[in-house]
Motif scaffolding. Structure first.
Motif, PDB file in Angstrom:
ATOM      1  N   LEU A 121       2.069   6.573  -6.315  1.00 47.90           N
ATOM      2  CA  LEU A 121       1.279   7.802  -6.368  1.00 47.90           C
ATOM      3  C   LEU A 121       0.080   7.655  -5.440  1.00 47.90           C
ATOM      4  CD1 LEU A 121       1.120  10.536  -7.890  1.00 47.90           C
ATOM      5  CD2 LEU A 121      -0.301   9.388  -9.594  1.00 47.90           C
ATOM      6  N   LEU A 122      -0.079   8.607  -4.512  1.00 43.85           N
ATOM      7  CA  LEU A 122      -1.170   8.585  -3.547  1.00 43.85           C
ATOM      8  C   LEU A 122      -2.047   9.813  -3.738  1.00 43.85           C
ATOM      9  CD1 LEU A 122       0.913   7.626  -0.362  1.00 43.85           C
ATOM     10  CD2 LEU A 122      -0.318   6.063  -1.891  1.00 43.85           C
ATOM     11  N   TYR A 123      -3.358   9.632  -3.550  1.00 41.98           N
ATOM     12  CA  TYR A 123      -4.279  10.747  -3.705  1.00 41.98           C
ATOM     13  C   TYR A 123      -5.051  10.968  -2.413  1.00 41.98           C
ATOM     14  CZ  TYR A 123      -8.027  13.715  -5.471  1.00 41.98           C
ATOM     15  OH  TYR A 123      -8.908  14.746  -5.669  1.00 41.98           O
ATOM     16  N   ALA A 124      -4.972  12.185  -1.896  1.00 42.64           N
ATOM     17  CA  ALA A 124      -5.738  12.586  -0.721  1.00 42.64           C
ATOM     18  C   ALA A 124      -6.967  13.345  -1.202  1.00 42.64           C
ATOM     19  CB  ALA A 124      -4.881  13.450   0.193  1.00 42.64           C
ATOM     20  N   SER A 125      -8.120  12.690  -1.191  1.00 35.53           N
ATOM     21  CA  SER A 125      -9.320  13.276  -1.797  1.00 35.53           C
ATOM     22  C   SER A 125      -9.842  14.464  -1.003  1.00 35.53           C
ATOM     23  CB  SER A 125     -10.407  12.205  -1.928  1.00 35.53           C
ATOM     24  OG  SER A 125     -10.696  11.626  -0.667  1.00 35.53           O
ATOM     25  N   ASN A 126      -9.772  14.405   0.326  1.00 33.18           N
ATOM     26  CA  ASN A 126     -10.289  15.512   1.143  1.00 33.18           C
ATOM     27  C   ASN A 126      -9.485  16.789   0.935  1.00 33.18           C
ATOM     28  OD1 ASN A 126     -12.471  14.256   2.965  1.00 33.18           O
ATOM     29  ND2 ASN A 126     -10.774  12.832   3.170  1.00 33.18           N
ATOM     30  N   GLU A 127      -8.170  16.621   0.848  1.00 35.70           N
ATOM     31  CA  GLU A 127      -7.292  17.779   0.663  1.00 35.70           C
ATOM     32  C   GLU A 127      -7.099  18.142  -0.802  1.00 35.70           C
ATOM     33  OE1 GLU A 127      -6.663  15.852   4.494  1.00 35.70           O
ATOM     34  OE2 GLU A 127      -6.564  15.101   2.438  1.00 35.70           O
ATOM     35  N   GLY A 128      -7.454  17.232  -1.713  1.00 39.03           N
ATOM     36  CA  GLY A 128      -7.226  17.473  -3.133  1.00 39.03           C
ATOM     37  C   GLY A 128      -5.754  17.587  -3.447  1.00 39.03           C
ATOM     38  N   LYS A 129      -4.962  16.565  -3.038  1.00 35.54           N
ATOM     39  CA  LYS A 129      -3.519  16.590  -3.257  1.00 35.54           C
ATOM     40  C   LYS A 129      -3.028  15.260  -3.800  1.00 35.54           C
ATOM     41  CE  LYS A 129      -2.392  19.789   0.554  1.00 35.54           C
ATOM     42  NZ  LYS A 129      -1.627  19.923   1.826  1.00 35.54           N
ATOM     43  N   LEU A 130      -2.026  15.322  -4.663  1.00 34.43           N
ATOM     44  CA  LEU A 130      -1.297  14.141  -5.118  1.00 34.43           C
ATOM     45  C   LEU A 130       0.046  14.088  -4.395  1.00 34.43           C
ATOM     46  CD1 LEU A 130      -1.711  13.998  -9.018  1.00 34.43           C
ATOM     47  CD2 LEU A 130      -2.582  12.331  -7.363  1.00 34.43           C
ATOM     48  N   PHE A 131       0.359  12.942  -3.817  1.00 34.75           N
ATOM     49  CA  PHE A 131       1.632  12.734  -3.133  1.00 34.75           C
ATOM     50  C   PHE A 131       2.474  11.748  -3.927  1.00 34.75           C
ATOM     51  CE2 PHE A 131      -1.310  14.049   0.135  1.00 34.75           C
ATOM     52  CZ  PHE A 131      -0.554  14.793   1.044  1.00 34.75           C
ATOM     53  N   PHE A 132       3.669  12.146  -4.316  1.00 39.23           N
ATOM     54  CA  PHE A 132       4.621  11.224  -4.921  1.00 39.23           C
ATOM     55  C   PHE A 132       5.485  10.666  -3.789  1.00 39.23           C
ATOM     56  CE2 PHE A 132       3.168  13.277  -8.639  1.00 39.23           C
ATOM     57  CZ  PHE A 132       3.501  12.487  -9.720  1.00 39.23           C
ATOM     58  N   TRP A 133       5.109   9.468  -3.323  1.00 38.07           N
ATOM     59  CA  TRP A 133       5.787   8.873  -2.165  1.00 38.07           C
ATOM     60  C   TRP A 133       7.028   8.127  -2.637  1.00 38.07           C
ATOM     61  CZ3 TRP A 133       3.828   4.039   0.916  1.00 38.07           C
ATOM     62  CH2 TRP A 133       4.666   3.829   2.024  1.00 38.07           C
ATOM     63  N   ASN A 134       8.185   8.557  -2.154  1.00 39.27           N
ATOM     64  CA  ASN A 134       9.449   7.886  -2.447  1.00 39.27           C
ATOM     65  C   ASN A 134       9.669   6.817  -1.377  1.00 39.27           C
ATOM     66  OD1 ASN A 134      12.228   7.149  -2.731  1.00 39.27           O
ATOM     67  ND2 ASN A 134      12.590   9.053  -3.840  1.00 39.27           N
ATOM     68  N   ILE A 135       9.327   5.593  -1.729  1.00 37.50           N
ATOM     69  CA  ILE A 135       9.375   4.495  -0.755  1.00 37.50           C
ATOM     70  C   ILE A 135      10.821   4.140  -0.414  1.00 37.50           C
ATOM     71  CG2 ILE A 135       8.721   2.084  -0.354  1.00 37.50           C
ATOM     72  CD1 ILE A 135       6.388   2.628  -2.372  1.00 37.50           C
ATOM     73  N   SER A 136      11.684   4.106  -1.403  1.00 35.92           N
ATOM     74  CA  SER A 136      13.091   3.753  -1.173  1.00 35.92           C
ATOM     75  C   SER A 136      13.747   4.713  -0.191  1.00 35.92           C
ATOM     76  CB  SER A 136      13.869   3.749  -2.493  1.00 35.92           C
ATOM     77  OG  SER A 136      13.359   2.779  -3.378  1.00 35.92           O
ATOM     78  N   GLN A 137      13.568   6.019  -0.390  1.00 37.27           N
ATOM     79  CA  GLN A 137      14.178   7.008   0.495  1.00 37.27           C
ATOM     80  C   GLN A 137      13.523   7.006   1.871  1.00 37.27           C
ATOM     81  OE1 GLN A 137      16.986   8.807  -0.056  1.00 37.27           O
ATOM     82  NE2 GLN A 137      17.081   7.507  -1.899  1.00 37.27           N
ATOM     83  N   SER A 138      12.233   6.701   1.928  1.00 38.65           N
ATOM     84  CA  SER A 138      11.549   6.616   3.219  1.00 38.65           C
ATOM     85  C   SER A 138      12.130   5.491   4.065  1.00 38.65           C
ATOM     86  CB  SER A 138      10.051   6.400   3.009  1.00 38.65           C
ATOM     87  OG  SER A 138       9.466   7.499   2.348  1.00 38.65           O
ATOM     88  N   VAL A 139      12.348   4.345   3.437  1.00 37.67           N
ATOM     89  CA  VAL A 139      12.920   3.195   4.148  1.00 37.67           C
ATOM     90  C   VAL A 139      14.361   3.502   4.579  1.00 37.67           C
ATOM     91  CG1 VAL A 139      13.676   0.798   3.867  1.00 37.67           C
ATOM     92  CG2 VAL A 139      11.415   1.505   3.043  1.00 37.67           C
ATOM     93  N   GLU A 140      15.120   4.113   3.678  1.00 40.69           N
ATOM     94  CA  GLU A 140      16.527   4.412   3.973  1.00 40.69           C
ATOM     95  C   GLU A 140      16.674   5.438   5.092  1.00 40.69           C
ATOM     96  OE1 GLU A 140      20.284   6.439   1.618  1.00 40.69           O
ATOM     97  OE2 GLU A 140      18.986   5.042   0.519  1.00 40.69           O
ATOM     98  N   GLN A 141      15.828   6.465   5.096  1.00 39.41           N
ATOM     99  CA  GLN A 141      15.958   7.534   6.078  1.00 39.41           C
ATOM    100  C   GLN A 141      15.126   7.314   7.333  1.00 39.41           C
ATOM    101  OE1 GLN A 141      15.553  11.506   4.357  1.00 39.41           O
ATOM    102  NE2 GLN A 141      16.100  10.703   2.312  1.00 39.41           N
ATOM    103  N   GLY A 142      14.160   6.399   7.266  1.00 43.74           N
ATOM    104  CA  GLY A 142      13.329   6.128   8.435  1.00 43.74           C
ATOM    105  C   GLY A 142      12.249   7.155   8.672  1.00 43.74           C
ATOM    106  N   ILE A 143      11.969   8.026   7.689  1.00 46.98           N
ATOM    107  CA  ILE A 143      10.901   9.016   7.761  1.00 46.98           C
ATOM    108  C   ILE A 143      10.159   9.022   6.427  1.00 46.98           C
ATOM    109  CG2 ILE A 143      12.072  10.510   9.448  1.00 46.98           C
ATOM    110  CD1 ILE A 143      12.847  12.321   7.063  1.00 46.98           C
ATOM    111  N   THR A 144       8.969   9.596   6.412  1.00 45.71           N
ATOM    112  CA  THR A 144       8.216   9.673   5.158  1.00 45.71           C
ATOM    113  C   THR A 144       8.842  10.709   4.236  1.00 45.71           C
ATOM    114  OG1 THR A 144       6.176   9.075   6.301  1.00 45.71           O
ATOM    115  CG2 THR A 144       5.962  10.091   4.125  1.00 45.71           C
ATOM    116  N   VAL A 145       9.161  10.293   3.021  1.00 47.97           N
ATOM    117  CA  VAL A 145       9.753  11.193   2.030  1.00 47.97           C
ATOM    118  C   VAL A 145       8.821  11.293   0.827  1.00 47.97           C
ATOM    119  CG1 VAL A 145      11.702  11.625   0.484  1.00 47.97           C
ATOM    120  CG2 VAL A 145      12.106  10.637   2.751  1.00 47.97           C
ATOM    121  N   TYR A 146       8.311  12.513   0.602  1.00 47.73           N
ATOM    122  CA  TYR A 146       7.531  12.787  -0.607  1.00 47.73           C
ATOM    123  C   TYR A 146       8.408  13.598  -1.551  1.00 47.73           C
ATOM    124  CZ  TYR A 146       3.397  11.496   2.152  1.00 47.73           C
ATOM    125  OH  TYR A 146       2.485  10.826   2.927  1.00 47.73           O
TER     126      TYR A 146
END
Length: 368
Positions: free
Chosen positions: A124-149
């Motif tokens: 779970l990542l928090y962007a304080s300036n934008e006021g957003k929570l990002f659920f980062w899927n690390i497994s899918q990011s590695v598998e696809q080679g792009i950032t997957v939220y």
């Protein structure tokens, strides 16, 4: 009466006054029981580290899960994270882009914890300036080679430092101490919040007063309350290690109870009544698994913390169980300033801040 007897009496009187003052300020400030541990009687083990050679820009703060080593560094040109394979040493790629787009952020936190969604590794990542929570899927990011939220949620929430995922719609948000002026600061606390609607469910006070005052302090009072925190993998507890006290706090996320575990004869909250100029630094960092808490310890005067100045050699780790018992004192052959416990391979990792070298040791050595 001999001088020896007189000196002993004077010492005992001063010591009694110190203990009394410490206890009074502890009771006035801390919202829980304080129990004491003795590090001089604990089992001490010497640890031999192994090196992890990596090919690429491995720098900053690390998090490790099985074969994946994740580096967070806000100094990376276009992304916040770089992932490596610890078996091959190869760089897998950069993830989580910088910018002002829908799936980007100006700033974002390092990895505080991992959790699973099905078979996928998440954080779970928090962007304080934008006021957003990002659920980062690390497994899918590695598998696809792009950032997957998996999900991006609007989450305006000022001054949320740590955020720990507990369940599908529950997180714990840490509100750090805030310097109000030269003599006053708020005290830190935790909030239990919903994820989808950002509703407050409950406060978890760590201190009895919301504001502390010290007209003698030579630097901002909020510094005194600085901790590094981690949640137990099952979500039942949060541990804090204090920078300016030899104390670890364990918060029960179900009951809200807080217990402090302090080194015997160590300073207490009576320091808040002093100019705070001569305080030592005690705990630098902490990580944990289901069984143990691993806290890096210094216990000396502050070092020169300036770019270009080599850091001291941090070679002491206190290992506690989740009941606050100090089980081991580890003496390491490499500098362990920050640590990360990999629950899969049972390793404790660190990165040398000066050289960016990665080291680990086998946690199974603790029970052998």
């Amino acid at each position: 009466m001999s001088m020896k007897v007189i000196n002993t009496a004077i010492f005992m009187a001063i010591f009694s006054m110190f203990v009394c003052c410490n206890t009074k300020e502890d009771n006035h400030n801390f919202n829980g029981e304080i129990r004491y541990f003795d590090d001089s009687c604990v089992i001490t083990k010497s640890i031999e580290s192994k090196s992890v050679p990596l090919n690429g820009a491995n720098t900053g703060m690390i998090a490790v899960y099985d074969s994946l080593l994740i580096c967070w560094n806000p100094g990376y040109p276009a992304h916040f994270f770089n992932i490596f394979n610890v078996d091959t040493g190869e760089e897998i790629g950069f993830f989580c882009g910088k910018g002002r787009g829908h799936k980007e952020a100006i700033s974002i936190n390092c990895v505080y914890q991992f959790f699973k969604k099905g078979d996928d590794l998440m954080t779970l990542l928090y962007a304080s300036n934008e006021g957003k929570l990002f659920f980062w899927n690390i497994s899918q990011s590695v598998e696809q080679g792009i950032t997957v939220y998996d999900t991006i949620i609007p989450y305006p929430n000022n001054r949320m430092f740590f955020q720990f995922y507990q369940s599908e719609d529950t997180l714990f948000a840490y509100r750090p101490s805030d310097d109000l002026n030269q003599t006053e600061a708020t005290t830190p606390f935790y909030e239990k919040r919903t994820i989808c609607t950002n509703d407050l469910m409950r406060n978890y006070p760590i201190y009895k007063t919301e504001i502390v005052q010290n007209k003698r302090a030579k630097f901002p009072i909020d510094f005194f309350f600085y901790t590094w925190d981690v949640m137990k993998p099952d979500g039942s507890k949060i541990v804090q290690v204090m920078r300016y006290l030899p104390q670890m706090n364990i918060i029960d996320t179900h009951t809200g109870d807080v217990v402090g575990y302090r080194m015997k004869n160590g300073p207490g909250f009576s320091l808040l009544k002093t100019d705070m100029e001569s305080m030592n630094i005690y705990y630098n960092n902490v990580h944990a698994d289901e069984h143990y808490i691993y806290a890096t310890y210094w216990g000396k005067k502050p070092w020169v913390d300036r770019v270009g100045v080599k850091l001291p050699f941090f070679n002491t780790i206190h290992v506690f169980d989740w009941n606050g018992k100090l089980c081991y004192k580890l003496i390491t052959d490499q500098s362990y300033y920050r640590v990360w416990a990999d629950p899969i391979r049972k390793r404790l990792y660190t990165i040398n801040i000066d050289t960016d070298e990665i080291f680990y040791f086998d946690l199974n050595e603790l029970i052998n």
